[in-house]
Enzyme design. Structure first.
Site, mmCIF file in Angstrom:
data_model
loop_
_atom_site.group_PDB
_atom_site.id
_atom_site.type_symbol
_atom_site.label_atom_id
_atom_site.label_comp_id
_atom_site.label_asym_id
_atom_site.label_seq_id
_atom_site.Cartn_x
_atom_site.Cartn_y
_atom_site.Cartn_z
ATOM 1 N NE ARG A 87 0.209 -0.024 4.773
ATOM 2 C CZ ARG A 87 0.291 1.120 5.406
ATOM 3 N NH1 ARG A 87 -0.595 2.066 5.219
ATOM 4 N NH2 ARG A 87 1.260 1.339 6.263
ATOM 5 N NE ARG A 143 -0.118 9.321 7.734
ATOM 6 C CZ ARG A 143 1.018 9.461 8.393
ATOM 7 N NH1 ARG A 143 1.446 10.657 8.735
ATOM 8 N NH2 ARG A 143 1.705 8.403 8.747
ATOM 9 N NE ARG A 148 16.591 -3.028 -1.648
ATOM 10 C CZ ARG A 148 16.505 -1.986 -0.820
ATOM 11 N NH1 ARG A 148 17.379 -0.997 -0.878
ATOM 12 N NH2 ARG A 148 15.551 -1.920 0.078
ATOM 13 N NE ARG A 183 17.135 6.108 3.960
ATOM 14 C CZ ARG A 183 16.266 5.283 4.537
ATOM 15 N NH1 ARG A 183 15.041 5.675 4.806
ATOM 16 N NH2 ARG A 183 16.610 4.044 4.833
ATOM 17 C CD GLU A 228 20.113 4.625 3.577
ATOM 18 O OE1 GLU A 228 20.098 5.121 4.719
ATOM 19 O OE2 GLU A 228 19.188 3.944 3.121
ATOM 20 C CE1 TYR A 268 14.595 -3.790 7.475
ATOM 21 C CE2 TYR A 268 12.360 -3.607 8.296
ATOM 22 C CZ TYR A 268 13.653 -3.136 8.223
ATOM 23 O OH TYR A 268 14.002 -2.002 8.928
ATOM 24 C CG ASP A 282 10.644 -2.166 11.585
ATOM 25 O OD1 ASP A 282 11.679 -1.755 11.014
ATOM 26 O OD2 ASP A 282 9.500 -1.800 11.265
HETATM 27 P P1 FAD Z 1 21.268 -8.376 13.494
HETATM 28 O O1 FAD Z 1 21.156 -7.109 14.226
HETATM 29 O O2 FAD Z 1 21.721 -8.341 12.085
HETATM 30 O O3 FAD Z 1 22.265 -9.300 14.334
HETATM 31 C C1 FAD Z 1 22.809 -10.503 13.821
HETATM 32 C C2 FAD Z 1 24.179 -10.684 14.432
HETATM 33 O O4 FAD Z 1 24.667 -11.988 14.085
HETATM 34 C C3 FAD Z 1 25.205 -9.685 13.922
HETATM 35 O O5 FAD Z 1 25.802 -9.000 15.006
HETATM 36 C C4 FAD Z 1 26.213 -10.556 13.179
HETATM 37 O O6 FAD Z 1 27.550 -10.084 13.290
HETATM 38 C C5 FAD Z 1 26.048 -11.893 13.875
HETATM 39 N N1 FAD Z 1 26.487 -13.028 13.056
HETATM 40 C C6 FAD Z 1 26.145 -13.324 11.781
HETATM 41 N N2 FAD Z 1 26.785 -14.430 11.354
HETATM 42 C C7 FAD Z 1 27.552 -14.849 12.395
HETATM 43 C C8 FAD Z 1 28.472 -15.922 12.575
HETATM 44 N N3 FAD Z 1 28.720 -16.809 11.593
HETATM 45 N N4 FAD Z 1 29.097 -16.060 13.764
HETATM 46 C C9 FAD Z 1 28.874 -15.166 14.766
HETATM 47 N N5 FAD Z 1 28.024 -14.125 14.641
HETATM 48 C C10 FAD Z 1 27.376 -13.970 13.477
HETATM 49 N N6 FAD Z 1 14.458 -1.479 12.723
HETATM 50 C C11 FAD Z 1 13.624 -0.592 13.310
HETATM 51 O O7 FAD Z 1 12.829 -0.976 14.173
HETATM 52 N N7 FAD Z 1 13.679 0.741 12.981
HETATM 53 C C12 FAD Z 1 14.550 1.226 12.058
HETATM 54 O O8 FAD Z 1 14.560 2.429 11.785
HETATM 55 C C13 FAD Z 1 15.421 0.310 11.424
HETATM 56 N N8 FAD Z 1 16.286 0.741 10.486
HETATM 57 C C14 FAD Z 1 17.097 -0.160 9.881
HETATM 58 C C15 FAD Z 1 17.991 0.292 8.914
HETATM 59 C C16 FAD Z 1 18.829 -0.598 8.272
HETATM 60 C C17 FAD Z 1 19.772 -0.100 7.230
HETATM 61 C C18 FAD Z 1 18.764 -1.983 8.591
HETATM 62 C C19 FAD Z 1 19.633 -2.971 7.900
HETATM 63 C C20 FAD Z 1 17.896 -2.426 9.565
HETATM 64 C C21 FAD Z 1 17.055 -1.536 10.207
HETATM 65 N N9 FAD Z 1 16.181 -1.957 11.192
HETATM 66 C C22 FAD Z 1 15.340 -1.058 11.792
HETATM 67 C C23 FAD Z 1 16.095 -3.386 11.574
HETATM 68 C C24 FAD Z 1 17.003 -3.773 12.734
HETATM 69 O O9 FAD Z 1 18.345 -3.576 12.394
HETATM 70 C C25 FAD Z 1 16.728 -5.242 13.025
HETATM 71 O O10 FAD Z 1 15.409 -5.398 13.491
HETATM 72 C C26 FAD Z 1 17.616 -5.855 14.046
HETATM 73 O O11 FAD Z 1 18.939 -5.618 13.741
HETATM 74 C C27 FAD Z 1 17.333 -7.342 14.039
HETATM 75 O O12 FAD Z 1 18.166 -7.951 14.897
HETATM 76 P P2 FAD Z 1 18.763 -9.399 14.607
HETATM 77 O O13 FAD Z 1 19.303 -9.818 15.916
HETATM 78 O O14 FAD Z 1 17.787 -10.270 13.948
HETATM 79 O O15 FAD Z 1 19.907 -9.189 13.502
HETATM 80 N N1 UDP Z 2 9.527 5.307 -1.222
HETATM 81 C C1 UDP Z 2 9.573 6.210 -2.259
HETATM 82 N N2 UDP Z 2 9.937 7.509 -2.005
HETATM 83 C C2 UDP Z 2 10.261 7.945 -0.779
HETATM 84 C C3 UDP Z 2 10.207 7.017 0.291
HETATM 85 C C4 UDP Z 2 9.842 5.718 0.034
HETATM 86 O O1 UDP Z 2 9.319 5.847 -3.385
HETATM 87 O O2 UDP Z 2 10.587 9.130 -0.614
HETATM 88 C C5 UDP Z 2 9.113 3.902 -1.519
HETATM 89 C C6 UDP Z 2 10.259 3.100 -2.109
HETATM 90 O O3 UDP Z 2 9.723 2.217 -3.078
HETATM 91 C C7 UDP Z 2 10.774 2.312 -0.925
HETATM 92 C C8 UDP Z 2 9.542 2.106 -0.069
HETATM 93 O O4 UDP Z 2 8.713 3.241 -0.334
HETATM 94 O O5 UDP Z 2 11.353 1.105 -1.317
HETATM 95 C C9 UDP Z 2 9.851 2.007 1.416
HETATM 96 O O6 UDP Z 2 10.641 3.101 1.777
HETATM 97 P P1 UDP Z 2 11.180 3.470 3.214
HETATM 98 O O7 UDP Z 2 12.104 4.599 3.056
HETATM 99 O O8 UDP Z 2 10.028 3.586 4.130
HETATM 100 O O9 UDP Z 2 11.938 2.147 3.626
HETATM 101 P P2 UDP Z 2 13.225 1.980 4.515
HETATM 102 O O10 UDP Z 2 14.346 1.988 3.548
HETATM 103 O O11 UDP Z 2 13.266 3.131 5.473
HETATM 104 O O12 UDP Z 2 13.000 0.663 5.172
#
Ligand code: FAD
Ligand code: UDP
Length: 394
Positions: free
Chosen positions: A177, A181, A255, A286, A309, A360, A362
């Site tokens: 979706r 708003r 990715r 961004r 980024e 994915y 959070d």
């Molecule tokens: P991870 O945090 O990835 O932890 C996995 C760990 O396993 C790592 O430390 C890694 O080193 C370890 N590992 C892997 N393989 C091995 C191995 N072979 N031996 C030993 N250790 C190993 N969530 C939100 O709620 N809000 C946000 O705004 C948000 N922004 C994000 C932005 C980005 C760019 C990304 C990538 C994620 C974002 N998230 C966000 C999601 C958040 O990072 C995850 O929910 C959280 O990290 C999940 O935790 P995890 O323990 O599953 O994985």
């Molecule tokens: N998106 C977009 N323009 C923006 C923000 C988001 O087109 O300015 C779309 C884009 O397809 C993206 C999706 O919405 O993949 C989710 O974006 P968001 O930034 O919320 O995801 P994040 O990378 O923060 O997880």
């Protein structure tokens, strides 16, 4: 701790630390947490930028938000949260707009005042060009939801930069979706609870691992030490599931992001924490300006840290960030899930977290999912001698 662990947790991210904390404090088990990185916390790790002291999230900006009351109460045991509310803006063709697309964005974009009903009618008319049910790709789906003009401005190039794929070649399901708003509300998240940890993410994550029953061993790759771990000890694995099984069904697609960090000799670069760049000729998606996540802190007023980024397909050696989830990926994942079930039954290994389930998640979802694994698998295993196998924990 000394002696043999009762539970091994691979990965010190939110998933692994939640499992470790529960087993240590609720069951009095000795937990060994190992992580290949030289720091705790997985992708939520943060650290002060040395020149300015401004807290930087090394693996991308992390905003905590949830509507899950149990998770909110759980996390509040380890940290307090600030009153931060996330808002995002987007620069398109020389103007700055408010996101997610709302009444302010619509009025500004079309250069006139609309009432909510007028804006609704306008978008409905423009979106009528394509029937949502018949949309064959992301572009058609988006146009069927918000109309071509808003799509072209705010979605097309941004999405293309993020996926390095033209939106006409992306599956329609990528956007379930696209919210529009018809009010001036521009809060990014709709959740009941939101905020940033008062003393930073790393302080929060460290507190979760503080119990004397928990030993954290950093710079240690599970695949290098697995033969030295006691046989039969239950293991929660939060690393990549395809790697665990030696990629026998092939590699799952991810990715990754590249971050370009810069300290600037000015107090404020963009006036807000996140600015999206919707134009195609700007190569990054961004810019994060980290000081704005903590307006309550006494940061230097003459310097700021910005991080640009960039998004691209992950190759081997890159950090896997977002599952791509093509139909091929989903077929491979089915095979890995079957293997994981066998592994739970035969070797007492459970798979969890973002990398362990190829989903994915959070932060609040990773924590919620770890609490469920603890309730449904780990506690019954230790308390009632139940077996660990069964379905993969979702
Ligand atoms: P991870 O945090 O990835 O932890 C996995 C760990 O396993 C790592 O430390 C890694 O080193 C370890 N590992 C892997 N393989 C091995 C191995 N072979 N031996 C030993 N250790 C190993 N969530 C939100 O709620 N809000 C946000 O705004 C948000 N922004 C994000 C932005 C980005 C760019 C990304 C990538 C994620 C974002 N998230 C966000 C999601 C958040 O990072 C995850 O929910 C959280 O990290 C999940 O935790 P995890 O323990 O599953 O994985
Ligand atoms: N998106 C977009 N323009 C923006 C923000 C988001 O087109 O300015 C779309 C884009 O397809 C993206 C999706 O919405 O993949 C989710 O974006 P968001 O930034 O919320 O995801 P994040 O990378 O923060 O997880």
């Amino acid at each position: 701790t000394t002696g043999s662990p009762d539970l091994v947790v691979v990965g010190s991210g939110f998933f692994g630390l939640t499992v470790a904390e529960r087993a240590a404090t609720q069951l009095d088990k000795r937990v060994l947490v190992i992580d290949r990185r030289d720091h705790i916390g997985g992708n939520a790790y943060s650290e002060p930028e040395p020149e300015t002291g401004i807290e930087i999230h090394r693996y991308g900006a992390h905003l905590f938000h949830t509507s899950n009351k149990r998770v909110w109460e759980y996390v509040n045991q380890f940290t307090e949260f600030t009153k931060y509310q996330h808002r995002v803006f987007s620069i398109y063709d020389g103007q700055t707009y408010s996101l997610p697309i709302n009444l302010s964005t619509i009025c500004q974009y079309f250069g006139k005042s609309f009432s909510p009903a007028e804006a609704r009618a306008l978008v409905a008319e423009q979106a009528g060009e394509i029937d949502t049910a018949a949309a064959a790709n992301l572009e058609e789906k988006a146009i069927s939801l918000i109309g071509r003009p808003l799509y072209e401005a705010f979605i097309r190039a941004y999405t293309k930069k993020q996926w390095q794929t033209d939106p006409t070649e992306l599956p329609a399901e990528v956007i379930a979706r696209l919210p529009v708003r018809y009010t001036f509300d521009n809060r990014y998240f709709n959740d009941d609870f939101e905020g940033l940890p008062v003393n930073g993410y790393t302080a929060w994550l460290t507190k979760m691992a503080e119990h004397p029953n928990i030993e954290v061993r950093l710079s240690t790759d599970f695949f290098d030490v697995r033969d030295e771990l006691p046989a039969d000890v239950p293991t929660v694995f939060t690393g990549p599931i395809d790697k665990y099984f030696d990629y026998q069904a092939g590699e799952l697609g991810w990715r990754t992001l590249d971050f370009e960090q810069e300290v600037l000799p000015i107090g404020d670069f963009q006036g807000t924490s996140v600015m999206n760049y919707a134009d195609e000729d700007v190569p990054y998606t961004r810019v994060h300006e980290f000081r704005h996540f903590h307006p309550e802190r006494a940061y230097p007023t003459d310097k700021t840290v910005v991080v640009r980024e960039y998004s691209r397909f992950a190759e081997s050696g890159d950090e896997p960030y977002y599952p791509i989830n093509t139909p091929e990926d989903r077929a491979k994942l089915e095979t890995y899930r079957d293997l994981a079930k066998k592994e739970a039954a035969e070797k007492r290994v459970l798979f969890g977290g973002r990398l362990g389930t190829y989903k994915y998640l959070d932060m609040h979802m990773a924590i919620g999912s770890a609490l469920s694994m603890f309730d449904n698998r780990i506690r019954p295993f230790f308390d009632q001698g139940a077996s660990l196998d069964g379905r993969l924990d979702d």
